[in-house]
Design a protein around this motif. Structure first.
Motif, PDB file in Angstrom:
ATOM      1  N   LEU A   9       0.639  -1.156  -0.082  1.00 47.40           N
ATOM      2  CA  LEU A   9       0.009   0.209  -0.278  1.00 47.40           C
ATOM      3  C   LEU A   9       0.859   1.459   0.157  1.00 47.40           C
ATOM      4  O   LEU A   9       0.893   2.121  -0.773  1.00 47.40           O
ATOM      5  CB  LEU A   9      -0.912   0.088   1.083  1.00 47.40           C
ATOM      6  N   VAL A  12       2.569   1.750  -3.452  1.00 48.98           N
ATOM      7  CA  VAL A  12       1.764   2.140  -4.570  1.00 48.98           C
ATOM      8  C   VAL A  12       1.231   3.596  -4.181  1.00 48.98           C
ATOM      9  O   VAL A  12       1.224   4.532  -5.170  1.00 48.98           O
ATOM     10  CB  VAL A  12       0.733   1.332  -4.660  1.00 48.98           C
ATOM     11  N   SER A  13       0.809   3.992  -3.096  1.00 49.89           N
ATOM     12  CA  SER A  13       0.387   5.201  -2.526  1.00 49.89           C
ATOM     13  C   SER A  13       1.399   6.181  -2.746  1.00 49.89           C
ATOM     14  O   SER A  13       1.074   7.373  -3.399  1.00 49.89           O
ATOM     15  CB  SER A  13      -0.047   5.166  -1.095  1.00 49.89           C
ATOM     16  N   MET A  16       1.796   6.822  -6.422  1.00 50.57           N
ATOM     17  CA  MET A  16       0.569   7.436  -7.149  1.00 50.57           C
ATOM     18  C   MET A  16       0.535   8.848  -6.717  1.00 50.57           C
ATOM     19  O   MET A  16       0.046   9.779  -7.494  1.00 50.57           O
ATOM     20  CB  MET A  16      -0.608   6.676  -6.836  1.00 50.57           C
ATOM     21  N   ILE A  17       0.867   9.323  -5.443  1.00 47.48           N
ATOM     22  CA  ILE A  17       0.327  10.125  -5.029  1.00 47.48           C
ATOM     23  C   ILE A  17       1.272  11.312  -4.869  1.00 47.48           C
ATOM     24  O   ILE A  17       1.142  12.524  -4.645  1.00 47.48           O
ATOM     25  CB  ILE A  17      -0.213  10.118  -3.390  1.00 47.48           C
ATOM     26  N   CYS A  20       0.351  13.743  -9.892  1.00 50.32           N
ATOM     27  CA  CYS A  20      -0.405  13.094 -10.970  1.00 50.32           C
ATOM     28  C   CYS A  20       0.421  13.527 -12.382  1.00 50.32           C
ATOM     29  O   CYS A  20       0.273  12.918 -13.328  1.00 50.32           O
ATOM     30  CB  CYS A  20      -1.866  13.192 -11.115  1.00 50.32           C
TER      31      CYS A  20
ATOM     32  N   MET B   1      -7.990  17.288  -8.440  1.00 45.03           N
ATOM     33  CA  MET B   1      -6.933  16.204  -8.189  1.00 45.03           C
ATOM     34  C   MET B   1      -6.509  16.028  -6.801  1.00 45.03           C
ATOM     35  O   MET B   1      -6.628  14.860  -6.303  1.00 45.03           O
ATOM     36  CB  MET B   1      -5.667  16.556  -9.005  1.00 45.03           C
ATOM     37  N   TYR B   5      -6.729  12.698  -4.520  1.00 48.56           N
ATOM     38  CA  TYR B   5      -5.778  12.216  -3.593  1.00 48.56           C
ATOM     39  C   TYR B   5      -6.187  11.852  -2.174  1.00 48.56           C
ATOM     40  O   TYR B   5      -5.857  10.772  -1.631  1.00 48.56           O
ATOM     41  CB  TYR B   5      -4.555  13.230  -3.517  1.00 48.56           C
ATOM     42  N   THR B   8      -8.467   8.992  -2.050  1.00 47.39           N
ATOM     43  CA  THR B   8      -7.884   7.814  -2.005  1.00 47.39           C
ATOM     44  C   THR B   8      -7.102   7.543  -0.885  1.00 47.39           C
ATOM     45  O   THR B   8      -7.106   6.289  -0.353  1.00 47.39           O
ATOM     46  CB  THR B   8      -6.725   7.677  -3.244  1.00 47.39           C
ATOM     47  N   GLY B   9      -6.464   8.465  -0.286  1.00 47.19           N
ATOM     48  CA  GLY B   9      -5.507   8.233   0.849  1.00 47.19           C
ATOM     49  C   GLY B   9      -6.213   7.942   2.151  1.00 47.19           C
ATOM     50  O   GLY B   9      -6.310   6.852   2.852  1.00 47.19           O
ATOM     51  N   VAL B  12      -7.787   4.405   1.608  1.00 49.28           N
ATOM     52  CA  VAL B  12      -6.425   3.380   2.073  1.00 49.28           C
ATOM     53  C   VAL B  12      -6.503   3.140   3.471  1.00 49.28           C
ATOM     54  O   VAL B  12      -6.263   2.028   3.919  1.00 49.28           O
ATOM     55  CB  VAL B  12      -5.494   3.870   1.270  1.00 49.28           C
ATOM     56  N   GLY B 700      -5.319   3.001  -9.338  1.00 51.98           N
ATOM     57  CA  GLY B 700      -4.844   3.913  -9.971  1.00 51.98           C
ATOM     58  C   GLY B 700      -3.587   3.481 -10.936  1.00 51.98           C
ATOM     59  O   GLY B 700      -3.287   2.261 -10.717  1.00 51.98           O
ATOM     60  N   SER B 744      -3.048   7.823 -14.031  1.00 52.32           N
ATOM     61  CA  SER B 744      -4.530   7.834 -13.680  1.00 52.32           C
ATOM     62  C   SER B 744      -4.946   7.474 -12.413  1.00 52.32           C
ATOM     63  O   SER B 744      -4.425   6.503 -11.826  1.00 52.32           O
ATOM     64  CB  SER B 744      -5.043   6.806 -14.681  1.00 52.32           C
ATOM     65  N   LEU B 745      -6.163   8.048 -12.176  1.00 50.20           N
ATOM     66  CA  LEU B 745      -7.006   7.490 -10.733  1.00 50.20           C
ATOM     67  C   LEU B 745      -8.291   7.317 -11.150  1.00 50.20           C
ATOM     68  O   LEU B 745      -8.896   7.509 -12.215  1.00 50.20           O
ATOM     69  CB  LEU B 745      -6.915   8.649  -9.757  1.00 50.20           C
TER      70      LEU B 745
END
Lengths: 517, 1196
Positions: A9, A12-13, A16-17, A20, B1, B5, B8-9, B12, B700, B744-745
Motif C-alpha cells: 500500500l 503504491v500510494s 501514485m500520490i 499526477c 485532483m 488524492y 484515495t488516501g 486506503v 490508480g 490515472s486514478l
C-alpha cells in the motif's frame, strides 16, 4: 502478513500520490530534436531548392513535363504521369509541383530565416541573402501561375496565416524589384561573412552580382507590359553589376546525396521516355551548333530501353534526330519508322551520362543568360553602348554558354576553336531591333536549356524563337502560357484563389500572365 | 485532483485501520449467525436468510411460501434444524437434494409420487433455471398416474470432472414421473417403455435427453452449460463480475474458438463470429496484421484498433502495416523509403492461441470506460492460463496443421494478347526484345502464332491462364504446442511452449513464432494470493511480401501481366547480362516477379517479453487490495532491401550505360526498442446491505512508454548485391526517441437491489505528459444500469432470463497527441552539401501547442433474452457514439509554406445495432443443432472537420494508382473520391442529358471536380453459424458477410488500363495497324453524338491518363462460406485409468467458397492496408487462400 500489505500500500500510494503530472515537462521534451538552429543552415536548404531543375523530383518533373516541353526542347510520347506540355493538357499530378516546391522548400525556409534575422544586425548579410533567394522564388511562382500569395505567403508558422490571400502579379513585381534592390544594395562586405553558405561561401561580391542578376531578370520580364519600369530596373541592375563571367555563375553542384532532380528522373524510370524535341535538335543541327553534340546522344538502332547501350551511342551532331512534337507512343513510333530510325527509342536524348547525370549541376543564373539580357538591354538602349555593346554582349553570351558545358561534364566540353567558329559565324544581326531580339532570344533559349522556368518566361515575353503550335490532336490549348493552380488551393483556399482567378480571367493553361502581352 | 488524492488516501487508510476488526466480524459470522430477533417475518425472507447464512441453495415454488409467516429465531446450528422449525405447520416439507441444496415441496405431493422413486420424487424443470438458486420454480406434479411403469432404470450421474453429482433432476419426458440423484450421484426411476426419454437437468448444466432403449443402467456425465445464465466475466482492469450486473455489451470468446480454427494472427480466427466486430485478414503474408474494428471506424483518423489487455494490463498494439498513400498519417509505422511496402504485423501477432484461457471483447465505451483515454476503440481482454482445467498434473499436446491454396478470381480476356496499339511480339515486323510485358493490347491470338520475347526466345503466342496458381505455392501453417499444468486447491501453474511455422504462399515468405508462456497463481494463505504471467515470443518474419505498390510488388506485376507472357520465360530471363533486371516491360516499375523473389529480401526479428505480476490481499471477506505491475518490452530488428541493386526502374539500373562506379539500390536497417510499463493498484469492496449490494473499486495506474528507433538507410553501393550498411556510400541515419507517460486514478461503484437491478458508475482521470501544462488532465466518467426483469416479477415460463441494459460513457484516446507535438523542431540532413550542413524543419505541419485528445461519448441500450429453456436467445444492442474534439490534420494552403495544421474540431457519429440470435432448433439425445446469427449495422458519419459546413473535406488517403479517400462533412466516413465520367448537362440537347462526354480524341473526359462514389466502410457485417453435434461429432458451418461498402479496385484499374478486363474487348478491331477503333457511346463537348475514334489502348487508358476512376468503382460486399469444422472427441475410447485423458481431432476448412461478390477479378477481401485512411483503395495484394487443416489435441 500485515507488513506485506502495508508495504504494498505504501509503495503504491507513494508512487501514485507524489504527483499526477510529476516530471511531465521533462518527459515531454524531445531529446533528439532542437527548437533552434543556425538560420544560415536553413538558408542552405532554400538555396539548394532554388535550382530550376530541382533537387526535389517535384520541380524536376514540371521542368521536364511542362516547361521544357512548352519551349519544345525535351518531350515524351508517353501518357500517364508524364502528360503535360507534350500533349498541352492539364495533368493535376504535375501542375502543383512548382507551387509546392517553392512554397514549401524555399519560401518556408527563407521566411524562417528572415524572421529570425530581421532584427539581428550581426546577421544582416544572411537576412539580405535570404531576401534575394525568396524574391527569386516568388518571381518563378508568379511567372508560372500569375497571381500568387505574396504579402501573406510563407507565414503559416510565424504569423499563423493558413490561408494567405493572393496578390496580383502587377503588385507583386514592384515588390520583388524593391526587395531585390534593397537586399542586394544592403549586402555589406564589412558585415559577417556567412561562410556556411553553399552558393558562394558567403562571398558578398558574388552575392551582389547574383542579386543584381535576378533583378535584371525581373526588369526584363516587364519589357512588354511596363517598359519604363523595365528600363529603370535593368539599368539599376546593370549599374550594380550582374554575373558576366562563368566563375560567378549561381550553380547548385549536385552530388550523390543531393541529386539533380532531372538527372534522377532520366536515369531512373523515365530513362527511355524523354527525348530531345525535333525543333530544338533541328535548330542546333541546322546551325552546326557545337552544343548539340555536347547535349545530345542517340542510340542508333535501339528498339527498346534496354537497347540504349553505349555500344550504339552516337553524339555526332549530324546523326541526331529529335522526336516530332505532338507525338504519342504510336505516332512517335510511326514517325521513327518513317524516318528510318527503326523505333522511337532511337531518337536523340539529352545525354544522361554527361549533361544529365544524377550529379550534374543546375544553374540558377548563368553568365551566358546575363550577357544575352545585357545584349538586349543595349539593343533597346536601356544601357549604354548601343548595338556595338549589344553585339559584344551577344557574342560573350554565346561563348559563356559554350564554356559552361564543361561544367556539366568533361565529356560535354566544347573546344575554344569550335566555340569561336560558331560565334564568328553567328554575329548579332543589328539591322533591326526585332532581328536582334529574335537572335538574342534564340540564343537565350539555348542558353536556358534545363532552366525551364526562365526559358519559358523569355519565350512568352519575346515570342522568340518562333515555335509552331504543338500539333498533338488531343491538346487542350495551342500554347501553354500559364500553369493552372494546384487543386489543393481550390479545395482549401477557395475564396482567395477564386478571387485571383476572376482577376486573371480564368484558370487555364492559356490564361496569360500579366506581363505576357 | 488533490481531492482525489485525499479520497484515495483516506480510503486506503480506513481500509487499513479497519482490517483487524473486519477480520473478526468475518470470523464470527460463520460460527454465530446474528440473532435477528424473534419477530415474525415472511417465510420467504427466512429462507433467503438461511441461504446466505449457511451458503446453501433452497428451491421452492413461490406460491407455496407466499403469505406464510413464521416466527422462529434465526440462530440455528444447522440449516436442517432451521428448516424443520420454519416449515412446521406450513404444510411444507423439505428434502436435501444434494450438497448444500434443499428443495421444499408440499406434503401431499410428496406422498402421491412417492411410489415411483427411491428418493425425492421431484421434478425440477429445466425451464425454471432462472439464475439464482433462490427462486427456481417447481412444476406442479400431477398426482395422477397416466400409465403403469414397467422398466426400472438406474444409473450414476457425474459432473464434468467425473465426481458424483447429487441433486440432478431426472424426469421421464412427457410424463410427470421424476426422480433425482442422491448424494452419491445415483438415481433410480421407473419408465413406461423402451421409447421413454430420460431428461437430466441441473441449473447451470446442459440438459441431456437420453432414450432408454433396452438399457436398464444409464450413466450420464453432465456438462456445464456454456450458455449459463449467469457467468462470471472479466471486465476492465481484470475485475471479475457477474454478467447480469453489466449494463453494457461484451462478448466472451472461449479458448476452443481460438484453438481449433487457427490463423497465424489470432484475431483472424474470429471473422464473422462476434457481433459488432469487423475483422479483416489482410493479403500481406502470414506475419501480417489483422485489421480489427469494433463498432465501426470511430474517428476520422486512420487507426481505430482496439486496445489489447492481457491479464488486466495493456500491451502494445503498434501496427507495422502497409499503408501507401496514407496522406493523413496516423500511428501506424511504415517502412522507410519506397519499394518496401510490406506488413510487419501488429500487437496480436505475438499471441499464441494455446495460452489463451478466454478472451473478452469489451465493445462499447462503457465496457471499456475504466481504461479512460485508451478505451475509444474497445478492448480485447485476454486471460492466459495460470493453471490446468483439472486438478493434478496435466500435459496437453496440440498440433495444428493447415494447408493454404491460393484463390484466383481473375476472369480476364484471352482473345488479344501481349502488345500495345495492336502491335505485339507476334506482329509481322515486330520489334525484337519487346517491352510491352504489362500490356495486352496486342493482336488477336490465333492458333499457330508465335511470339519472340526477350533476346530471341521464340514461344507460341497463346493465352497463359491461371498464372496466379502457377506462381504462388501452397502455404502451410504448422503449430506444435505442449503445455504442462499443475493444479491444486491453492492454485497452479501452466507452462506452455509452442512453435508456429508458417510458410506463406509467396514462395520465399515464412513466419516463425516460438512462444513460451508461464502462468501461475497461488494462494499463499487464506488471504494472500499471488498471480503472474510471463510471455516470451520470438518471431521471425522472412520476406513479408511487398504488396500494393508499383515497385517490387509481385501481385501488382502478376495481376497486370500480359496474358500471353509465359511465366517460365519470365523466370528464365529475369536477369540481363550485367546481372541486373532484364526489362520485360517499358513500365520498369513493374518488376519481374521472379526477380523480386530472388532480390527483394527482408527480415523482421522480434523478441517480445510481456507479463505482469500481482499480489492480492483479502483484508476481509468483502474487501481486498491488489497491486500489479506489468511490462511489455520488445526489440524489433528489421532490415530490408527497398530497391535491389540492378533494378530496372532505378537510375543506372539495367540501363547498361550507367555512371561508372555507381551501383544503385536502397537498403535500410531499423532497430527498435519499445517498453511500456504499467503499475496499478486496486482496492475492491463488496458488501450486501439487506436488499442492496454494494461493490466499490478504487485504483490508480501509472503508465510509461518509451520507443527508441535507430535506422540507417544507405544508397550508392560500392559492390553490387552486397547489402550492408558499410557498402553504401551515401548513408542516411536516423535516431528518434519518444517518451510519454499517463497517470490515472479511477474508481467504480456498483449498487444492486435484490440482485436484479444494478447501477454502475465509473470515473477515471488521466494525466497526459503530451499535453500542455495546465490542461493535462481529462476526466472519463461512465454510468450504466442493468435490470434483470425476469427476476423482478413472476416471469412467464418461456422466459428464462431477461435483462435490459443502459449505459453512457465518455472515453478518449491517448495516442492522438504525439509526444513533443507542441513545437517545431529542426534537424540537419544526414550528409553535407558542398561541405556545409543543411538544416531541415521536422514537419510540414504547423505545430499546435493546445491540442487535446479526442472524446468519445457513447450511449448504449441493450436487451438480453433467454427463452424456451435457453433454446432461443437474443442479445441486442443499439448505440450512438459521438466522437468530438478529433484532431483534424487540416490541410492549409501551401502558400503558407506548410501543408497542414492540427486542430481539435473534428466530429463524427457512429450509430449502430448489434444482434446475436441463438436458436437451438433441434435438441435430442444424440443430436443438437445450434444456430447463431451475429450481425451488426454501423454507420459513421462525419459531422465536422475544421467547420461543420456540409461538403467540407479532407483527403486522408491517395491510391497508389489513382483516386482518394476523403472525409466529407455530412457524409459517411471513408468516401472514395476521384474523377468520374463527365456527363452532358442537357443544356444543348435535353435528350443527351447524362450521357458520357468524349473529347475530340474519342477518349472520355473526366469530371471537372472530384466526386464521391460512396463510403468504403461496410454497413453490415455478420455471420450465420450452424453447429451440429451428433454422438460426439461436432460440426459447424459459418457463412459470413460484409455489405454496403465501396471499393476502388486497383487490380481492375490495371486490368482495364492494360487491356486485361473483358470490358476492353470492345473496339479492338480496326484502326491503324490494328490499334483498334473505339467510338464511345455518348456525346462530344458540343453535345453532338460522339463519332471520334480512339485506339483501344488510348480509350481504356483513360483511368490512368485522366484519372477517371469511375469504371473501376465497385460494391465491395460479399457473402462467403467462411468456415467448416468437424471434430470428434475420442476420449470415450480410453479407459478412465488410461494415461490419456482426452483426444480430440478436428478438421477445419476456411474461406471455403465465395457465395456472392460484386467486384470482378479479385476477392473483395484482398486488401493489404491497415489504416482507415486508405480504406477501400484496393491495390493488388497476395491472393486470399482457402485453408484446409486439422487440429489434434491430446491431454495426458
Amino acid at each position: 502478513m500485515k507488513k506485506i500489505f502495508s508495504l504494498c500500500l505504501l509503495t503504491v500510494s507513494f508512487a501514485m500520490i507524489t504527483s499526477c503530472d510529476h516530471n511531465f515537462d521533462d518527459i515531454n521534451t524531445s531529446k533528439t530534436g532542437v527548437t533552434a538552429i543556425d538560420p544560415g543552415l536553413l538558408l542552405n536548404n532554400a538555396v539548394i531548392n532554388s535550382s530550376p531543375g530541382g533537387v526535389s523530383t517535384g520541380t524536376a518533373t514540371t521542368d521536364l513535363t511542362y516547361e521544357m516541353a512548352i519551349v519544345q526542347q525535351m518531350i515524351t510520347s508517353n501518357s500517364g504521369v508524364t502528360v503535360g506540355g507534350n500533349f498541352n493538357q492539364v495533368n493535376i499530378g504535375n501542375t502543383p509541383l512548382t507551387w509546392t516546391n517553392y512554397f514549401q522548400n524555399v519560401i518556408r525556409y527563407t521566411q524562417d530565416v528572415i524572421t529570425k534575422t530581421a532584427s539581428d544586425a550581426t546577421r544582416a548579410n544572411l537576412y539580405n541573402m535570404a531576401r534575394i533567394i525568396q524574391a527569386n522564388a516568388f518571381m518563378i511562382l508568379t511567372d508560372t501561375y500569375g497571381n500568387v500569395p505574396y504579402t501573406e505567403a510563407g507565414k503559416g508558422y510565424t504569423n499563423q496565416i493558413f490561408f494567405p490571400k493572393y496578390d496580383t502579379q502587377e503588385s507583386i513585381y514592384p515588390q520583388i524589384i524593391d526587395e531585390l534592390t534593397d537586399a542586394t544594395a544592403s549586402l555589406d562586405p564589412a558585415g559577417k561573412i556567412e561562410t556556411s553558405d553553399v552558393l558562394y561561401g558567403g562571398d558578398i561580391a558574388k552575392w551582389k552580382k547574383f542579386g543584381y542578376s535576378i533583378l535584371m531578370r525581373a526588369g526584363m520580364h516587364l519589357s512588354q507590359v511596363d517598359a519604363a519600369k523595365a528600363q529603370a530596373t535593368v539599368s539599376a541592375a546593370f549599374t550594380g553589376g550582374v554575373i558576366t563571367s562563368n566563375a560567378d555563375n549561381a550553380i547548385i553542384k549536385h552530388d550523390a546525396n543531393f541529386n539533380n532532380g532531372v538527372g534522377n528522373i532520366v536515369n531512373g524510370t523515365e530513362a527511355a521516355n524523354f527525348y530531345l524535341a525535333e525543333p530544338f535538335v533541328n535548330a542546333l543541327k541546322n546551325t552546326s551548333d557545337p552544343r548539340l553534340s555536347a547535349i545530345a546522344v542517340r542510340y542508333v538502332g535501339a528498339t527498346s530501353g534496354p537497347g540504349q547501350v553505349p555500344g550504339v551511342a552516337t553524339t555526332a551532331p549530324g546523326n541526331q534526330y529529335g522526336m516530332p512534337m505532338g507525338s504519342d507512343d504510336g505516332s512517335a513510333q510511326n514517325a521513327a519508322v518513317a524516318a528510318g530510325l527503326g523505333s522511337r527509342y532511337a531518337y536523340s536524348q539529352a545525354d544522361r551520362n554527361r549533361i544529365l547525370k544524377r550529379t550534374s549541376p543546375m544553374f540558377i543564373v548563368s553568365a551566358s543568360q546575363m550577357n544575352l539580357l545585357l545584349a538586349e538591354a543595349a539593343a533597346r538602349g536601356w544601357i549604354p553602348g548601343g548595338n556595338a555593346a549589344a553585339s559584344t554582349f551577344f557574342t560573350a553570351g554565346i561563348k559563356a554558354d559554350m564554356d559552361k558545358m564543361a561544367t556539366y561534364d568533361p565529356g560535354s566540353a566544347i573546344s575554344a576553336g569550335d566555340r569561336d567558329t560558331y560565334a564568328t559565324a553567328n554575329p548579332l544581326d543589328v539591322s533591326t531591333f526585332d532581328a536582334s531580339l529574335q537572335q538574342i532570344s534564340y540564343q537565350y533559349w539555348i542558353a536556358s536549356f534545363l532552366d525551364g522556368p526562365e526559358a519559358w518566361a523569355n519565350f512568352r515575353r519575346t515570342g522568340y524563337p518562333v515555335l509552331a503550335p504543338n500539333p498533338y490532336p488531343g491538346k487542350s490549348v495551342t500554347f501553354i502560357t500559364r500553369i493552372t493552380y494546384p487543386p489543393s488551393e481550390i479545395l482549401v483556399n477557395s475564396k482567395n484563389v477564386q478571387d485571383a482567378i476572376s482577376q486573371m480571367g480564368g484558370d487555364n493553361l492559356d490564361t496569360k500572365v500579366w506581363w505576357d502581352k | 485532483m488533490s481531492k482525489l488524492y485525499l479520497f484515495t488516501g483516506i480510503f486506503v487508510l480506513i481500509c487499513y485501520r479497519a482490517m483487524p476488526q473486519h477480520g473478526e466480524i468475518y470470523a464470527s459470522n460463520r460460527q454465530q449467525p446474528p440473532d435477528i430477533s424473534v419477530q415474525s417475518y415472511s417465510l420467504k425472507h427466512g429462507l433467503s436468510q438461511l441461504q446466505k447464512m449457511f451458503d446453501v441453495s433452497i428451491a421452492y415454488k413461490d406460491e407455496w411460501v407466499k403469505d406464510k409467516i413464521v416466527q422462529v429465531p434465526l440462530n440455528f446450528p444447522s440449516v436442517e434444524k432451521a428448516l424443520d422449525a420454519m416449515l412446521q405447520n406450513t404444510g411444507l416439507k423439505y428434502e436435501k437434494a444434494g450438497n448444500r441444496f434443499y428443495i421444499i415441496f408440499e406434503k401431499k405431493q410428496h406422498q402421491s409420487t412417492y411410489n415411483y422413486s427411491s428418493t425425492a420424487p421431484l421434478v425440477l424443470n429445466a425451464s425454471s433455471s432462472s439464475g439464482d438458486f433462490a427462486t427456481p420454480d417447481l412444476t406442479t406434479v400431477s398426482n395422477e398416474m397416466t400409465e403403469p411403469a414397467t422398466i426400472t432404470v438406474t444409473g450414476h450421474v457425474t459432473d464434468e470432472s467425473g465426481a458424483d453429482f447429487p441433486g440432478i433432476n431426472v424426469i421421464v419426458k412427457g410424463t410427470t414421473i421424476g426422480s433425482s440423484t442422491n448424494s452419491d450421484g445415483r438415481y433410480s426411476i421407473d419408465v413406461i417403455d423402451e421409447n421413454s426419454v430420460l431428461v437430466f437437468s441441473f441449473i447451470g448444466y446442459g440438459t441431456q435427453e437420453i432414450v432408454v432403449g433396452s438399457r436398464t443402467t444409464i450413466d450420464v456425465a453432465m456438462q456445464p452449460n456454456v450458455k449459463s445464465l449467469d457467468e462470471v466475466v472479466v471486465t476492465a482492469l481484470g475485475i471479475e463480475r457477474s454478467s447480469k450486473s453489466l449494463g453494457y455489451s461484451t462478448t466472451k470468446v472461449t479458448a476452443d474458438q481460438l484453438a481449433i480454427n487457427r490463423t497465424p494472427n489470432i484475431m483472424n480466427t474470429l471473422q464473422g463470429k462476434v457481433a459488432g466486430v469487423n475483422i479483416s485478414s489482410l493479403g500481406t503474408g502470414p506475419g501480417g496484421s489483422s485489421k480489427v474494428r469494433i463498432r465501426g471506424q470511430s474517428s476520422l483518423g486512420g487507426l481505430n484498433s482496439p486496445l489489447i489487455v492481457i491479464n488486466g494490463v495493456p500491451v502494445d498494439n503498434t501496427n507495422f502495416g502497409t499503408n501507401q498513400g496514407n496522406t493523413a498519417g496516423d500511428n501506424s509505422q511504415g517502412n522507410r523509403g519506397g519499394g518496401a511496402s510490406t506488413d510487419g504485423g501488429d500487437g496480436f501477432s505475438s499471441i499464441n492461441p494455446d495460452d489463451v484461457e478466454s478472451m473478452q471483447i469489451l465493445k462499447g465505451s462503457t465496457a471499456a470506460a475504466l481504461y479512460g483515454s485508451r478505451a475509444k476503440d474497445g478492448v480485447i481482454m485476454i486471460t492466459t492460463k495460470t493453471k490446468g482445467a483439472n486438478k493434478g498434473v496435466g500435459v496437453s499436446y496440440n498440433m495444428n496443421f493447415t494447408d493454404e491454396t491460393p484463390l484466383d478470381y481473375t476472369d480476364y480476356q484471352y482473345v488479344y494478347g501481349q502488345g500495345e496499339n495492336g502491335i505485339g511480339p507476334a506482329s509481322p515486323g515486330a520489334l525484337p526484345n519487346p517491352t510491352t510485358g504489362q500490356w495486352s493490347f496486342g493482336p488477336k491470338i490465333e492458333p499457330g502464332m508465335t511470339q519472340v520475347l526477350f533476346n530471341n526466345v521464340v514461344v507460341p503466342y497463346v493465352a497463359q491462364k491461371g498464372i496466379i496458381n502457377k506462381f504462388y505455392r501452397h502455404g502451410t501453417n504448422l503449430t506444435n504446442s505442449v503445455s504442462f499444468s499443475s493444479t491444486t486447491d491453492k492454485g497452479g501453474l501452466n507452462i506452455s511452449v509452442a512453435n508456429l511455422k508458417s510458410n506463406g504462399i509467396t514462395p520465399n515468405n515464412s513466419f516463425d513464432r516460438k512462444t513460451v508462456n508461464l502462468g501461475f497463481g497461488y494462494d499463499l494463505s487464506e488471504r494472500l494470493s499471488i498471480k503472474g504471467t510471463m510471455n516470451y515470443s520470438n518471431e521471425l518474419n522472412t520476406n513479408p511480401p511487398v504488396v500494393s505498390d508499383q515497385d517490387n510488388s509481385i501481385p501488382t506485376s502478376l495481376y497486370a501481366m500480359a496474358n500471353t507472357m509465359p511465366l517460365d520465360v519470365l523466370k528464365a530471363n529475369a536477369y540481363n547480362a550485367g546481372g541486373g533486371e532484364y526489362i520485360y516491360s517499358r513500365f520498369t516499375n513493374r518488376t519481374n516477379p521472379y526477380w523480386v523473389l530472388n532480390e527483394v529480401k527482408q527480415n523482421i526479428r522480434k523478441d517480445r517479453l510481456f507479463g505482469n505480476f500481482s499480489v492480492k490481499y483479502d483484508i476481509a471477506k468483502w474487501l481486498f487490495v491488489q497491486v500489479r505491475a506489468g511490462q511489455d518490452f520488445y526489440t524489433r530488428d528489421q532490415d530490408y532491401i527497398n530497391l535491389p541493386t540492378g533494378k530496372a526502374s532505378l537510375n543506372g539500373g539495367s540501363i547498361a550505360s550507367s555512371v561508372a562506379g555507381f551501383v544503385n539500390g536502397v537498403y535500410t536497417q531499423d532497430a527498435r526498442r519499445f517498453r511500456e510499463t504499467n503499475v496499478d493498484f486496486l482496492i475492491t469492496a463488496t458488501k450486501d446491505f439487506g436488499n442492496f449490494g454494494l461493490n466499490v473499486n478504487v485504483g490508480g495506474n501509472q503508465m510509461r512508454k518509451r520507443l527508441d528507433l535507430n535506422s540507417v538507410q544507405v544508397t550508392d553501393f560500392v559492390v553490387k548485391g552486397v547489402y550492408t550498411v558499410q557498402n553504401g556510400r551515401a548513408k542516411d541515419p536516423i535516431y528518434t526517441m519518444t517518451d510519454q507517460a499517463v497517470n490515472s486514478l479511477y474508481g467504480m461503484a456498483e449498487v444492486n437491489y435484490k440482485k436484479f437491478l444494478y447501477l454502475n458508475a465509473t470515473f477515471r482521470e488521466d494525466w497526459f505528459s503530451t499535453l500542455a501544462p495546465g490542461r493535462r488532465s481529462i476526466p472519463y466518467p461512465s454510468v450504466s444500469a442493468s435490470y434483470v426483469f425476469s427476476e423482478s416479477f413472476a416471469a412467464p415460463r418461456w422466459l428464462n432470463f431477461g435483462k435490459f441494459r443502459a449505459a453512457y460513457a465518455k472515453v478518449g484516446s491517448d495516442s492522438d497527441v504525439a509526444p513533443y507535438s507542441q513545437s517545431l523542431f529542426y534537424g540537419t540532413t544526414a550528409n553535407l552539401f558542398a561541405g556545409q550542413p543543411v538544416a531541415v524543419m521536422s514537419s510540414l505541419a504547423v505545430p499546435n501547442a493546445h491540442l487535446s485528445p479526442m472524446n468519445v461519448a457513447e450511449t448504449e441500450l441493450g436487451l438480453e433474452l433467454k427463452t424456451f429453456n435457453s433454446r432461443v436467445n437474443l442479445d441486442l444492442a443499439v448505440y450512438q457514439k459521438i466522437t468530438t474534439d478529433q484532431i483534424v490534420n487540416a490541410q492549409i494552403s501551401d502558400g503558407s509554406g506548410f501543408t497542414s495544421t492540427k486542430i481539435n474540431n473534428g466530429q463524427s457519429r457512429n450509430r449502430g445495432v448489434e444482434l446475436m440470435l441463438n436458436i437451438v432448433p433441434v435438441q435430442t439425445t444424440n443430436f443438437q443443432w445450434d444456430f447463431t446469427f451475429t450481425g451488426a449495422y454501423n454507420i459513421t458519419k462525419c459531422l465536422s472537420l475544421t467547420s461543420s459546413n456540409p461538403g467540407e473535406n479532407i483527403t486522408v488517403g491517395t491510391h497508389v494508382f489513382n483516386g482518394f479517400v476523403q472525409q466529407i462533412v455530412g457524409q459517411e466516413l471513408g468516401q472514395i473520391v476521384g474523377y468520374g465520367y463527365r456527363r452532358d448537362d442537357g443544356s444543348v440537347n435535353p435528350d443527351h442529358k447524362g450521357q458520357i462526354v468524349y473529347g475530340s480524341n474519342g477518349v472520355a473526359l473526366p469530371t471537372t471536380k472530384l466526386i464521391p462514389f460512396g463510403s468504403a466502410l461496410p454497413k453490415w457485417v455478420g455471420g450465420f453459424n450452424n453447429s451440429f453435434s451428433y454422438k460426439g461429432i461436432v460440426a459447424s458451418v459459418l457463412i459470413d458477410f460484409k455489405l454496403g461498402g465501396k471499393v476502388l479496385s486497383g487490380t481492375n484499374f490495371n486490368a482495364y488500363r492494360h487491356g486485361l478486363s473483358k470490358e476492353t474487348l470492345v473496339g479492338r478491331e480496326g484502326g491503324t495497324n490494328g490499334e483498334g477503333a473505339v467510338v464511345g457511346v455518348g456525346v462530344d463537348v458540343n453535345s453532338n453524338v460522339n463519332t471520334a475514334v480512339a485506339s483501344a489502348e488510348n480509350f481504356y487508358s483513360v483511368v490512368r491518363g485522366a484519372g477517371l476512376i469511375e469504371p473501376v468503382i465497385y460494391n465491395a460486399g460479399y457473402w462467403k462460406l467462411r468456415q467448416i469444422t468437424i471434430g470428434y472427441d475420442f476420449t470415450k475410447f480410453f479407459k478412465s485409468t488410461s494415461a490419456i485423458k482426452g483426444v480430440r481431432l478436428s478438421f477445419v476448412a476456411n474461406n471455403v467458397l465465395m457465395l456472392k461478390k460484386w467486384v470482378p477479378n479479385i476477392d473483395p477481401e484482398s486488401f493489404s492496408y491497415t489504416s482507415d485512411n486508405v480504406v477501400g483503395l484496393e491495390s493488388p495484394s497476395v491472393p486470399t487462400t482457402r485453408s484446409i487443416g486439422f487440429n489434434l489435441n491430446v491431454k495426458i
